[in-house]
Motif scaffolding. Structure first.
Motif, PDB file in Angstrom:
ATOM      1  N   GLU A  63      43.865 -19.315 -43.577  1.00  0.00           N
ATOM      2  CA  GLU A  63      42.628 -19.069 -43.521  1.00  0.00           C
ATOM      3  C   GLU A  63      41.910 -19.708 -44.478  1.00  0.00           C
ATOM      4  O   GLU A  63      42.539 -19.502 -45.715  1.00  0.00           O
ATOM      5  CB  GLU A  63      42.398 -17.328 -43.347  1.00  0.00           C
ATOM      6  CG  GLU A  63      41.003 -17.014 -43.524  1.00  0.00           C
ATOM      7  CD  GLU A  63      41.010 -15.453 -43.461  1.00  0.00           C
ATOM      8  OE1 GLU A  63      41.837 -14.763 -43.636  1.00  0.00           O
ATOM      9  OE2 GLU A  63      39.740 -15.128 -43.384  1.00  0.00           O
ATOM     10  N   ASN A 124      36.012 -18.332 -41.137  1.00  0.00           N
ATOM     11  CA  ASN A 124      35.124 -17.156 -40.998  1.00  0.00           C
ATOM     12  C   ASN A 124      33.708 -17.451 -40.634  1.00  0.00           C
ATOM     13  O   ASN A 124      33.053 -18.481 -41.272  1.00  0.00           O
ATOM     14  CB  ASN A 124      35.284 -16.166 -42.201  1.00  0.00           C
ATOM     15  CG  ASN A 124      36.398 -15.623 -42.638  1.00  0.00           C
ATOM     16  OD1 ASN A 124      36.995 -14.723 -41.688  1.00  0.00           O
ATOM     17  ND2 ASN A 124      37.226 -16.103 -43.579  1.00  0.00           N
ATOM     18  N   GLU A 156      37.033 -17.176 -36.903  1.00  0.00           N
ATOM     19  CA  GLU A 156      37.196 -15.353 -37.246  1.00  0.00           C
ATOM     20  C   GLU A 156      35.595 -15.005 -37.167  1.00  0.00           C
ATOM     21  O   GLU A 156      34.784 -15.443 -37.740  1.00  0.00           O
ATOM     22  CB  GLU A 156      37.888 -15.228 -38.195  1.00  0.00           C
ATOM     23  CG  GLU A 156      39.293 -15.769 -38.256  1.00  0.00           C
ATOM     24  CD  GLU A 156      39.940 -15.298 -39.650  1.00  0.00           C
ATOM     25  OE1 GLU A 156      39.398 -14.353 -40.372  1.00  0.00           O
ATOM     26  OE2 GLU A 156      41.410 -15.701 -39.663  1.00  0.00           O
ATOM     27  N   ASP A 186      38.440 -10.458 -36.348  1.00  0.00           N
ATOM     28  CA  ASP A 186      38.774 -10.182 -37.584  1.00  0.00           C
ATOM     29  C   ASP A 186      38.869  -8.558 -37.955  1.00  0.00           C
ATOM     30  O   ASP A 186      37.978  -8.014 -37.307  1.00  0.00           O
ATOM     31  CB  ASP A 186      38.159 -11.042 -38.575  1.00  0.00           C
ATOM     32  CG  ASP A 186      38.458 -11.180 -40.003  1.00  0.00           C
ATOM     33  OD1 ASP A 186      39.715 -10.760 -40.226  1.00  0.00           O
ATOM     34  OD2 ASP A 186      37.967 -12.168 -40.820  1.00  0.00           O
ATOM     35  N   LYS A 207      43.297  -9.822 -35.619  1.00  0.00           N
ATOM     36  CA  LYS A 207      43.723  -9.709 -36.918  1.00  0.00           C
ATOM     37  C   LYS A 207      43.826  -8.252 -37.059  1.00  0.00           C
ATOM     38  O   LYS A 207      42.690  -7.674 -37.348  1.00  0.00           O
ATOM     39  CB  LYS A 207      42.811 -10.545 -37.870  1.00  0.00           C
ATOM     40  CG  LYS A 207      43.021 -12.105 -37.717  1.00  0.00           C
ATOM     41  CD  LYS A 207      42.351 -12.685 -38.762  1.00  0.00           C
ATOM     42  CE  LYS A 207      43.512 -12.815 -39.726  1.00  0.00           C
ATOM     43  NZ  LYS A 207      42.833 -13.994 -41.044  1.00  0.00           N
TER      44      LYS A 207
HETATM   45 MG    MG Z   1      38.935 -13.524 -42.107  1.00  0.00          MG
END
Ligand code: MG
Ligand code: C2E
Ligand code: MG
Ligand code: MG
Length: 286
Positions: A63, A124, A156, A186, A207
């Motif tokens: 990530e 993200n 995400e 997420d 997640k």
């Molecule tokens: Mg994240």
């Protein structure tokens, strides 16, 4: 007496709001300067990578997480400056800095995608980026510019996208997934949206939020939520990543319950690009 207390209360609040407004304003000014004044290599913003592991502790993903080391304000957590960037309209610029940086890094480690177990890097995206109608075309340009294929990246986002009236997530995610982009939901379980989007939208991954992982193996409510989420993801054919794995006990419990993608300080903190590359080089599969 009541009047007195009211006065004190008023003074207390007005001072604390005044302070935080001044702080936010300082941060806005510094964000604006630091975003405009620097080239990518001299930027006070940079990206770190937190490896994601399978049950055999091989690195299968990472990530990307933005960092800001401000000359004026020092090191500031993204949990603090991302909301400010969103509020003052700087998140698109910051977000594209991250995308460009990650794509550049991916193109530099292209061979490692073949030689290692690495599959993709996650980025993200905030709700404010997703509601900008030019997002898809800017992303396409960036991927073409670096010559990176969309399947090397996963985006995400959080459940907030389902609560925003300005966004039609189904239209956006369908359009983006036709290009080849994939998505992860997420902080799963911490939002306030319905589960129906899981069957309507092209999502590849959930997640599980750290707040649930924290309670493993002792908090019954957390272990119940985690095992239910794992079996739901399996039945829906979604990948599932556990976030914030800090102990061997959590790792073993999650693997024993069928979660085979894990991220957390137990295995690795977010690390700089060079360190990430050497980690992958050490784990070559021949
Ligand atoms: Mg994240
Ligand atoms: P997130 O996307 O949920 O990222 C996970 C956060 O948990 C990261 O914090 C990561 O460093 C931290 N973390 C990972 N494993 C552990 C662990 O085992 N223990 C603990 N205590 N923490 C762990 P970070 O880097 O401070 O980022 C915070 C949030 O800021 C992110 O949450 C994400 O919402 C946002 N963010 C970070 N980078 C970006 C970015 O490039 N763009 C956008 N839009 N948001 C970003
Ligand atoms: Mg590979
Ligand atoms: Mg998260």
């Amino acid at each position: 007496q009541a009047k007195e207390m009211g006065k004190n209360t008023f003074r207390f609040y007005s001072e604390s709001i005044g302070e935080s407004m001044a702080e936010r304003f300082k941060m806005e000014v510094a964000l604006r300067n630091d975003l405009s004044a620097s080239t990518p290599s001299s930027s006070p913003f940079f990206v770190v990578y937190q490896p994601q592991y399978n049950a055999k502790k091989q690195v299968v993903g990472a990530e990307a997480l933005v960092r800001w080391s401000s000359a004026e304000l020092g090191f500031i957590s993204p949990a603090k400056f991302i909301p400010v960037a969103e509020e003052v309209g700087l998140i698109d610029e910051l977000g594209m800095f991250v995308v460009n940086r990650v794509l550049h890094d991916i193109s530099n480690m292209a061979s490692l995608f073949e030689k290692s177990t690495l599959d993709h890097v996650s980025i993200n995206l905030s709700i404010k980026q997703l509601t900008n109608p030019t997002l898809t075309s800017r992303l396409l340009n960036a991927f073409q510019h670096e010559g990176v294929s969309p399947d090397k990246v996963r985006f995400e986002f959080t459940e907030s996208v389902f609560l925003d009236n300005a966004l039609n997530p189904k239209a956006l995610f369908s359009e983006m997934s036709e290009i080849g982009f994939t998505f992860a939901l997420d902080d799963f379980g911490t939002g306030f949206s319905s589960l129906s989007y899981l069957k309507d939208l092209p999502i590849s991954e959930l997640k599980i939020d750290k707040t649930f992982v924290d309670g493993i193996p002792n908090e019954e409510s957390d272990t119940t939520i985690c095992s239910a989420t794992i079996s739901m993801a399996q039945k829906l054919g979604l990948q599932l990543v556990a976030e914030g794995v800090e102990t061997e006990g959590q790792f073993d419990w999650l693997v024993a319950h069928g979660c085979n993608l894990l991220q957390g300080y137990l295995m690795s903190q977010p690390i700089e690009y060079k360190e990430f590359v050497s980690l992958l080089e050490k784990s070559h599969v021949d």
